[in-house]
Design a protein around this motif. Sequence first.
Motif, PDB file in Angstrom:
ATOM      1  N   SER A 104      41.454  44.244  40.039  1.00 22.78           N
ATOM      2  CA  SER A 104      40.512  44.070  38.936  1.00 22.78           C
ATOM      3  C   SER A 104      39.843  42.699  38.931  1.00 22.78           C
ATOM      4  O   SER A 104      40.332  41.733  39.535  1.00 22.78           O
ATOM      5  CB  SER A 104      41.228  44.295  37.606  1.00 22.78           C
ATOM      6  OG  SER A 104      42.271  43.365  37.449  1.00 22.78           O
ATOM      7  N   THR A 105      38.710  42.633  38.224  1.00 23.12           N
ATOM      8  CA  THR A 105      38.071  41.358  37.927  1.00 23.12           C
ATOM      9  C   THR A 105      38.765  40.782  36.701  1.00 23.12           C
ATOM     10  O   THR A 105      38.806  41.414  35.655  1.00 23.12           O
ATOM     11  CB  THR A 105      36.571  41.540  37.649  1.00 23.12           C
ATOM     12  OG1 THR A 105      35.937  42.068  38.820  1.00 23.12           O
ATOM     13  CG2 THR A 105      35.920  40.215  37.281  1.00 23.12           C
ATOM     14  N   VAL A 106      39.331  39.582  36.849  1.00 24.28           N
ATOM     15  CA  VAL A 106      40.152  38.990  35.794  1.00 24.28           C
ATOM     16  C   VAL A 106      39.367  37.902  35.078  1.00 24.28           C
ATOM     17  O   VAL A 106      38.775  37.033  35.699  1.00 24.28           O
ATOM     18  CB  VAL A 106      41.456  38.422  36.397  1.00 24.28           C
ATOM     19  CG1 VAL A 106      42.283  37.736  35.329  1.00 24.28           C
ATOM     20  CG2 VAL A 106      42.271  39.540  37.048  1.00 24.28           C
ATOM     21  N   GLY A 107      39.388  37.956  33.741  1.00 28.00           N
ATOM     22  CA  GLY A 107      38.701  36.967  32.922  1.00 28.00           C
ATOM     23  C   GLY A 107      38.981  37.236  31.442  1.00 28.00           C
ATOM     24  O   GLY A 107      39.707  38.166  31.112  1.00 28.00           O
ATOM     25  N   ARG A 108      38.468  36.509  30.507  1.00 27.47           N
ATOM     26  CA  ARG A 108      37.516  35.434  30.675  1.00 27.47           C
ATOM     27  C   ARG A 108      38.122  34.240  31.389  1.00 27.47           C
ATOM     28  O   ARG A 108      37.390  33.486  32.058  1.00 27.47           O
ATOM     29  CB  ARG A 108      37.005  35.056  29.269  1.00 27.47           C
ATOM     30  CG  ARG A 108      36.133  33.871  29.147  1.00 27.47           C
ATOM     31  CD  ARG A 108      35.614  33.571  27.752  1.00 27.47           C
ATOM     32  NE  ARG A 108      35.058  34.682  27.008  1.00 27.47           N
ATOM     33  CZ  ARG A 108      34.277  34.512  25.928  1.00 27.47           C
ATOM     34  NH1 ARG A 108      33.973  33.290  25.504  1.00 27.47           N
ATOM     35  NH2 ARG A 108      33.811  35.562  25.281  1.00 27.47           N
ATOM     36  N   VAL A 109      39.424  34.046  31.288  1.00 23.49           N
ATOM     37  CA  VAL A 109      40.078  32.959  32.008  1.00 23.49           C
ATOM     38  C   VAL A 109      41.258  33.528  32.796  1.00 23.49           C
ATOM     39  O   VAL A 109      42.236  34.005  32.217  1.00 23.49           O
ATOM     40  CB  VAL A 109      40.563  31.845  31.057  1.00 23.49           C
ATOM     41  CG1 VAL A 109      41.401  30.812  31.812  1.00 23.49           C
ATOM     42  CG2 VAL A 109      39.368  31.156  30.400  1.00 23.49           C
ATOM     43  N   ALA A 110      41.136  33.524  34.109  1.00 18.07           N
ATOM     44  CA  ALA A 110      42.229  33.978  34.976  1.00 18.07           C
ATOM     45  C   ALA A 110      43.381  32.988  34.922  1.00 18.07           C
ATOM     46  O   ALA A 110      43.207  31.816  34.597  1.00 18.07           O
ATOM     47  CB  ALA A 110      41.725  34.121  36.411  1.00 18.07           C
ATOM     48  N   ILE A 206      35.135  28.389  27.934  1.00 13.17           N
ATOM     49  CA  ILE A 206      35.784  28.157  29.230  1.00 13.17           C
ATOM     50  C   ILE A 206      35.761  29.463  30.029  1.00 13.17           C
ATOM     51  O   ILE A 206      35.853  30.546  29.456  1.00 13.17           O
ATOM     52  CB  ILE A 206      37.232  27.641  29.077  1.00 13.17           C
ATOM     53  CG1 ILE A 206      38.082  28.601  28.238  1.00 13.17           C
ATOM     54  CG2 ILE A 206      37.222  26.239  28.460  1.00 13.17           C
ATOM     55  CD1 ILE A 206      39.546  28.207  28.138  1.00 13.17           C
ATOM     56  N   VAL A 207      35.627  29.328  31.347  1.00 15.50           N
ATOM     57  CA  VAL A 207      35.510  30.495  32.221  1.00 15.50           C
ATOM     58  C   VAL A 207      36.256  30.225  33.526  1.00 15.50           C
ATOM     59  O   VAL A 207      36.140  29.145  34.107  1.00 15.50           O
ATOM     60  CB  VAL A 207      34.035  30.827  32.552  1.00 15.50           C
ATOM     61  CG1 VAL A 207      33.946  32.110  33.358  1.00 15.50           C
ATOM     62  CG2 VAL A 207      33.200  30.923  31.303  1.00 15.50           C
ATOM     63  N   ASN A 208      36.999  31.220  33.977  1.00 16.61           N
ATOM     64  CA  ASN A 208      37.678  31.164  35.276  1.00 16.61           C
ATOM     65  C   ASN A 208      37.860  32.600  35.741  1.00 16.61           C
ATOM     66  O   ASN A 208      38.735  33.304  35.260  1.00 16.61           O
ATOM     67  CB  ASN A 208      39.036  30.455  35.145  1.00 16.61           C
ATOM     68  CG  ASN A 208      39.726  30.269  36.486  1.00 16.61           C
ATOM     69  OD1 ASN A 208      39.101  30.344  37.539  1.00 16.61           O
ATOM     70  ND2 ASN A 208      41.024  30.014  36.453  1.00 16.61           N
ATOM     71  N   LEU A 209      37.016  33.042  36.657  1.00 21.69           N
ATOM     72  CA  LEU A 209      37.015  34.436  37.104  1.00 21.69           C
ATOM     73  C   LEU A 209      37.597  34.559  38.508  1.00 21.69           C
ATOM     74  O   LEU A 209      37.427  33.673  39.348  1.00 21.69           O
ATOM     75  CB  LEU A 209      35.591  34.993  37.098  1.00 21.69           C
ATOM     76  CG  LEU A 209      34.833  34.919  35.773  1.00 21.69           C
ATOM     77  CD1 LEU A 209      33.404  35.420  35.944  1.00 21.69           C
ATOM     78  CD2 LEU A 209      35.546  35.709  34.688  1.00 21.69           C
ATOM     79  N   THR A 210      38.283  35.681  38.751  1.00 29.10           N
ATOM     80  CA  THR A 210      38.807  35.956  40.078  1.00 29.10           C
ATOM     81  C   THR A 210      38.950  37.456  40.254  1.00 29.10           C
ATOM     82  O   THR A 210      38.775  38.231  39.306  1.00 29.10           O
ATOM     83  CB  THR A 210      40.165  35.264  40.302  1.00 29.10           C
ATOM     84  OG1 THR A 210      40.503  35.321  41.704  1.00 29.10           O
ATOM     85  CG2 THR A 210      41.284  35.928  39.513  1.00 29.10           C
TER      86      THR A 210
END
Length: 392
Positions: A104-110, A206-210
């Motif tokens: 999956s695409t993980v967020g808003r903050v991985a 804040i954003v950190n996607l993976t």
Amino acid sequence: MKPFFYALPLAALLVLPAIMAQAAPLPVTLARAPFGTTANGQAVERFTLASITGMRVQILTYGGTISAIEAPDRAGHVADVVLGFPTLAGYTGDSAQGGLFFGSTVGRVANRIAQGTFRLDGHTYHIPATEGTTALHGGRIGFDKHVWTVEGTTATAHDASVTLGLVSPDGDQGFPGTLSTHVTFTLNDRNELSLHYRATTDRPTIVNLTNHSYFNLGGEGSGSVENHVLRINADSYTPVDAHSIPLGTIAPVAGTPLDFRTPHRIGERLRDTTPQMMITHGYDQNWVVNARPASVPVLAARLVDPASGRTLDVLTTQPGLQVYTGNALDGRYTGPSGRTYRQTDGVALEAEHYPDSPNHPNFPGIELWPGQTYDETTIYRLGVEPEPRAHG
């Protein structure tokens, strides 16, 4: 008998090359099909990107998920090299249990936020805890548990892509600002799958996607990846406390089980009794990728399965790489192969910013302000190595 084109009029001969060119197969094709409906009635679609080289990728609108990556081995045999489920029910069922985030695409903050709390622009924000007192991968209803919108598809002479979008409203899971996120999945005719992340906001956030794909280059359901050979382009890592929260320090990998600067088997030091390995029950650490900052993707890791010959290069613009050996896989999930998943049956190579970044000013920042665009790219490049020649 004369060839048929001798009987064609001159006008037909002039357009024949164009007709033949149009009939030539595209190097990468894209197909779209339904993939079930969620419990609340949302339709889910699956996109299939296929290359004439034998690589095939499937993308779900549920969770912005990579559900399959098929690639040939050194003998030309094709296998799916990521863990996943054959039906939508597998993914939604996993989400209902908290989730192991298959593809999956993980967020808003991985990754992790200590105590689910951070300060930004003079305000304190609280994210629901999902792992003890820690907020993991975006809160209780992260990006992996939403149906994304199809924003468009493209096809060029050498690649094809699909772009998915998700709007996270102000206050979603406690995060400030309305965040508009877009991920473009592109497969080219060089066996490269590119993930291009973009996001904008109307308030400081804040954003950190993976992406959270679990790789097994021997094929999904084939067993442990302990014999896979891994190299990580990192001289240092971020040590963690007993709750897997970074201490805030950057430590050298030299002399530790986390030293993958030269290739070696994942299983070689997997059961080491040093505190860092005991805390995480295997590998689940963040490596500091060398060659920062990088405006174009740099090599973060190389994974090789000596048995099949398949190789995977991970290139990224992100500053960190979380390597996770599926320590929570305990046999409760069954993949498309019909086999259950257990610890080390896959390894996640999550290109992202460091865990708990908002609470460590010395870490690369993940703040996003109005007028800025979050812009990161990760590339998964599949290949094969020839079988080693016998010496005698």
